[in-house]
Scaffold this active site. Structure first.
Site, PDB file in Angstrom:
ATOM      1  CB  CYS A  70     -13.796   1.992   0.517  1.00 36.43           C
ATOM      2  SG  CYS A  70     -13.402   3.746   0.475  1.00 36.43           S
ATOM      3  CG  HIS A  87      -8.435   0.386  -2.515  1.00 33.21           C
ATOM      4  ND1 HIS A  87      -7.651  -0.679  -2.126  1.00 33.21           N
ATOM      5  CD2 HIS A  87      -9.127   0.761  -1.394  1.00 33.21           C
ATOM      6  CE1 HIS A  87      -7.841  -0.914  -0.838  1.00 33.21           C
ATOM      7  NE2 HIS A  87      -8.737  -0.059  -0.376  1.00 33.21           N
ATOM      8  CD  GLN A 128     -13.044  -1.237  -0.269  1.00 35.28           C
ATOM      9  OE1 GLN A 128     -12.185  -1.134   0.599  1.00 35.28           O
ATOM     10  NE2 GLN A 128     -14.292  -1.590   0.020  1.00 35.28           N
ATOM     11  NE  ARG A 169     -11.055  -4.515   1.078  1.00 32.35           N
ATOM     12  CZ  ARG A 169     -10.072  -3.671   1.432  1.00 32.35           C
ATOM     13  NH1 ARG A 169     -10.309  -2.682   2.261  1.00 32.35           N
ATOM     14  NH2 ARG A 169      -8.845  -3.790   0.922  1.00 32.35           N
ATOM     15  NE  ARG A 212      -3.811   0.805   2.082  1.00 34.12           N
ATOM     16  CZ  ARG A 212      -4.991   0.972   2.681  1.00 34.12           C
ATOM     17  NH1 ARG A 212      -5.100   1.762   3.729  1.00 34.12           N
ATOM     18  NH2 ARG A 212      -6.051   0.344   2.244  1.00 34.12           N
ATOM     19  CG  ASP A 233     -13.122   7.206  -0.805  1.00 32.77           C
ATOM     20  OD1 ASP A 233     -12.959   7.024   0.419  1.00 32.77           O
ATOM     21  OD2 ASP A 233     -12.176   7.194  -1.630  1.00 32.77           O
TER      22      ASP A 233
END
Ligand code: CP
Ligand code: NVA
Length: 331
Positions: free
Chosen positions: A272, A135, A138, A317, A108, A231
């Site tokens: 998310c 991402h 996700q 996830r 990440r 988001d």
């Protein structure tokens, strides 16, 4: 031919065919059911996975750790401070070192080019746990959640409201294009995804039956939506100074009951996470003092409504990240 993802990296959804994404979603569902039933088979015994984070994380880190441990693998966590990565050692050299010790690397960070370089030089599968651009893990969790609630993806209208040129807007648009969905970015023009990526998605859409649209009117965008997604307005790594303009630009794109009301009656709300829906965080307090807002990208009412599936999405996830590891390095 059977789908075989052994040895593959998971860097962005653009690298995967709809059939391969379908395979990962089906595997996620199977692994989730096996865990619930207490019959999960360990396929990663003796494997070692390193989790390299240049930015903070709760869900992604925990999903990789629990997913690997459930499957019998060991993990090493390297956080934003405490390793030589990027400071005293180049991405290329770090990749060569980690590739000699680990069976897979999760990264990440900031630049998509860094995660791509890790994959190029390490010689082992690399998983993108978020960059400024994408991402992808996700999106697997998001699509599994959509299928659990709405049954199927194809033709479903997914509206992403907010900073649509960031990792989440980009990745949802690519995922929707691949899976034949109707994607709408609800944002002011300046925050629409990069034109080149939009055009690439429109090309993919010709094959898959997807529809890709941009809209600068929130209520028009949300009309008859199956999924409304948002988001944070300011992403990790962006400077403090952008808050003022971002609030001004994105306030009209807040997900509130007015948006939910114009959508389909069974619309689901997704995020998310983490989300600014109340004042119970340090950042929200700070923004409240400076700008007077009590909630940001989503109202507390929507976040806690019957439409909200955000915590199931967060749980997914785990099952989807586990599927990526099992598919690429499992026995
Ligand atoms: N959604 C997500 O990636 O959460 P974290 O930042 O907590 O990993
Ligand atoms: N756009 C957000 C996503 C967090 C999961 C960020 O990059 O901070």
């Amino acid at each position: 031919m059977a789908v075989n993802l052994k040895g593959r990296s998971f860097l962005k959804l653009l690298d995967f065919t709809p059939r391969e994404i379908r395979y990962l979603l089906d595997l996620s569902r199977d692994l989730k059911r096996a865990k619930y039933a207490g019959v999960e088979q360990k396929t990663m015994e003796g494997k070692n996975v390193v989790l390299l984070f240049q930015k903070d994380s709760t869900r992604t880190r925990c999903a990789f750790e629990v997913g690997a441990l459930d499957q019998g693998a060991h993990v090493t966590y390297l956080g934003p401070s405490g390793s030589q990565f990027g400071k005293k050692e180049s991405v290329e050299d770090s990749a060569k070192v980690l590739g000699r010790m680990y069976d897979a690397i999760q990264f990440r960070g900031y630049k998509q080019s860094d995660v791509e370089a890790l994959a190029k030089y390490s010689g082992v599968p690399v998983y993108n746990g978020l960059t400024d651009e994408f991402h992808p893990t996700q999106i697997l969790a998001d699509f599994l959640t959509v299928e659990e609630h709405l049954g199927y993806l194809k033709g479903r209208k997914l509206v992403f409201a907010g900073d649509a040129r960031n990792n989440m807007g980009n990745s949802l648009m690519v995922g929707a294009a691949k899976m034949g969905m109707h994607f709408v970015a609800a944002a002011p023009k300046d925050l629409w995804p990069d034109v080149a990526l939009v055009n690439q998605c429109k090309e993919i859409a010709k094959e898959t039956g997807a529809k890709i649209e941009m809209c600068d009117d929130m209520l028009k965008a949300c009309k008859d939506a199956d999924v409304i997604y948002t988001d944070v307005w300011v992403s990790m790594g962006e400077p403090e100074e952008v808050w003022a303009s971002r609030i001004k630009d994105l306030k009209p794109f807040q997900v509130n009951m007015a948006a939910i009301k114009v959508a389909k009656s069974e619309v689901i709300f997704m995020h998310c996470l983490p989300a600014f829906h109340d004042l119970n965080t340090e950042v929200a307090q700070d923004v409240h003092k400076k700008f007077g807002l009590t909630e940001m990208e989503v109202t507390n009412e929507v976040f806690n409504s019957k439409h909200s599936v955000v915590f199931e999405e967060a749980e997914n996830r785990l099952h989807t990240i586990k599927a990526v590891m099992v598919a690429t390095i499992g026995k």
